[in-house]
Design a protein around this motif. Sequence first.
Motif, PDB file in Angstrom:
ATOM      1  N   ASP A   1      -3.786  -6.153   1.714  1.00 27.38           N
ATOM      2  CA  ASP A   1      -3.430  -7.402   1.042  1.00 27.38           C
ATOM      3  C   ASP A   1      -4.015  -8.571   1.811  1.00 27.38           C
ATOM      4  OD1 ASP A   1      -2.017  -6.003  -0.813  1.00 27.38           O
ATOM      5  OD2 ASP A   1      -0.081  -6.277   0.133  1.00 27.38           O
ATOM      6  N   THR A   2      -4.551  -9.520   1.094  1.00 29.74           N
ATOM      7  CA  THR A   2      -5.079 -10.718   1.731  1.00 29.74           C
ATOM      8  C   THR A   2      -4.830 -11.919   0.831  1.00 29.74           C
ATOM      9  OG1 THR A   2      -7.056 -11.749   2.678  1.00 29.74           O
ATOM     10  CG2 THR A   2      -7.377 -10.421   0.720  1.00 29.74           C
ATOM     11  N   ILE A   3      -4.549 -13.054   1.426  1.00 27.03           N
ATOM     12  CA  ILE A   3      -4.294 -14.278   0.671  1.00 27.03           C
ATOM     13  C   ILE A   3      -5.539 -15.154   0.735  1.00 27.03           C
ATOM     14  CG2 ILE A   3      -2.871 -16.349   0.510  1.00 27.03           C
ATOM     15  CD1 ILE A   3      -0.574 -14.778   1.744  1.00 27.03           C
ATOM     16  N   LEU A   4      -6.109 -15.434  -0.406  1.00 24.64           N
ATOM     17  CA  LEU A   4      -7.295 -16.275  -0.509  1.00 24.64           C
ATOM     18  C   LEU A   4      -7.016 -17.409  -1.482  1.00 24.64           C
ATOM     19  CD1 LEU A   4      -9.970 -13.450  -0.828  1.00 24.64           C
ATOM     20  CD2 LEU A   4      -9.474 -14.800   1.225  1.00 24.64           C
ATOM     21  N   ASP A   5      -7.666 -18.530  -1.268  1.00 26.91           N
ATOM     22  CA  ASP A   5      -7.457 -19.703  -2.126  1.00 26.91           C
ATOM     23  C   ASP A   5      -8.297 -19.583  -3.386  1.00 26.91           C
ATOM     24  OD1 ASP A   5      -6.610 -22.121  -3.068  1.00 26.91           O
ATOM     25  OD2 ASP A   5      -7.961 -23.315  -1.812  1.00 26.91           O
ATOM     26  N   MET A   6      -7.982 -18.577  -4.192  1.00 28.89           N
ATOM     27  CA  MET A   6      -8.651 -18.392  -5.471  1.00 28.89           C
ATOM     28  C   MET A   6      -7.725 -17.596  -6.373  1.00 28.89           C
ATOM     29  SD  MET A   6     -11.526 -15.560  -4.386  1.00 28.89           S
ATOM     30  CE  MET A   6     -11.072 -13.856  -4.047  1.00 28.89           C
ATOM     31  N   ARG A   7      -7.930 -17.749  -7.694  1.00 33.48           N
ATOM     32  CA  ARG A   7      -7.103 -17.100  -8.691  1.00 33.48           C
ATOM     33  C   ARG A   7      -8.008 -16.444  -9.736  1.00 33.48           C
ATOM     34  NH1 ARG A   7      -4.200 -17.832  -5.229  1.00 33.48           N
ATOM     35  NH2 ARG A   7      -2.146 -18.818  -5.148  1.00 33.48           N
ATOM     36  N   PRO A   8      -7.494 -15.470 -10.498  1.00 35.01           N
ATOM     37  CA  PRO A   8      -8.345 -14.817 -11.507  1.00 35.01           C
ATOM     38  C   PRO A   8      -8.973 -15.776 -12.510  1.00 35.01           C
ATOM     39  CG  PRO A   8      -6.352 -13.543 -11.164  1.00 35.01           C
ATOM     40  CD  PRO A   8      -6.176 -14.815 -10.379  1.00 35.01           C
ATOM     41  N   ASP A   9      -8.256 -16.856 -12.869  1.00 36.88           N
ATOM     42  CA  ASP A   9      -8.845 -17.769 -13.859  1.00 36.88           C
ATOM     43  C   ASP A   9     -10.028 -18.562 -13.304  1.00 36.88           C
ATOM     44  OD1 ASP A   9      -7.603 -19.673 -12.275  1.00 36.88           O
ATOM     45  OD2 ASP A   9      -6.024 -20.134 -13.721  1.00 36.88           O
ATOM     46  N   ASP A  10     -10.249 -18.487 -11.959  1.00 42.00           N
ATOM     47  CA  ASP A  10     -11.440 -19.105 -11.389  1.00 42.00           C
ATOM     48  C   ASP A  10     -12.706 -18.371 -11.821  1.00 42.00           C
ATOM     49  OD1 ASP A  10      -9.999 -21.050 -10.014  1.00 42.00           O
ATOM     50  OD2 ASP A  10      -9.740 -19.787  -8.249  1.00 42.00           O
TER      51      ASP A  10
END
Length: 367
Positions: free
Chosen positions: A235-244
């Motif tokens: 698991d990793t937290i990145l500043d992006m979302r699928p709608d990007d």
Amino acid sequence: MNFLTGRLKILDRHIIGKYLGTFIYTLTIFVVIIVIFDLSEKLDDFLRNNLTFWQVVSLYYAGSIPFYVNMLSPLINFIAVIFFTAKMADQTEIVPILSGGVSFNRFLRPYFISAFIIFAVNLAANLYILPYTNTLKNTFENTYVKQGSPSVKGQIHMKLDKNTYIYIEGFDNKTKIGTKFILDNFEGDVMRKKIVAESIAWDSTKRSWKMSNYTIRNIDGLKETFITGGDKKKDTILDMRPDDFSAYDNIYENLSNRELSEKIRKESTRGSGIMNDLLFEQYKRYLQPLSAFVLTLIGVALSSRKVRGGVGLPLGIGIFLSFGYIVLNQFAKMFSIKGGIPPLFAVLLPTILFGILGYILLKKAPK
């Protein structure tokens, strides 16, 4: 004076009632007709997916009807003003009003009160209702109607922040899974970390990304360390979302104002090429409702003179101009997104041009 004031208030109520009544009645008829045609066109899709009547109503038409109302509002507004004003002129109601000492500007007041009501409703709908209803409509269409349309966006390059860049070979919007993921992290011009993963998937519960078959390379000068995940997932937290990474053109209509502003802020850093799309959508929500005032002005100026043939001629001209307004809006959007025209200017262009036309017609209107 009291009698005159009373008569003017009655006149105001009469025009406002006629305006809003004709607008709502005509809008309802048009929406019903569009829904009937839309249902006949998409009935095979509904049956193929074994959708119930309640699913179609609650998941699709609950979102599409507000969309149709918003889309048709300028057209119906214009037609409604021309229709009942031309009818008043044909029945010789306007001449006695102006001959009785009422100025043309005073005659316009109830029209603009009505236009303000329509403007306020459209603005509130654009800001608070349509993002939610568009989500219903677009999610349904992307899932059940556009099944043959591509859902995969390829060759994604994005800058997450001033030090971090990512690359995804392909991202499937339906499964929320990306393939061949690469992340490069720099400190100045020096690479500090490189992550390579066979795939990356969005976990909607944890709101984080899960990497599979990954390799993490940490660089500290001449010293490098490798972490290999193999078949494990991380698991990793990145500043992006699928709608990007959406492959669908209608994704920006679903964003709330807060989400849209946040996406514009991030896009100013990322530079992924969608800034014009985002700015056009934001400006459109605030500025397009102004068309209610411009089209009302044109409609009154165009139809307040009694002409031979009754309401037919002004109504025909009005329908022609209203479709011209819609076409001009679509061209402005296309040239903004594809042609590089500033989004603010593109959104305002139809209103400015029709505002000039309204001013010219106002000068020629009977006083």
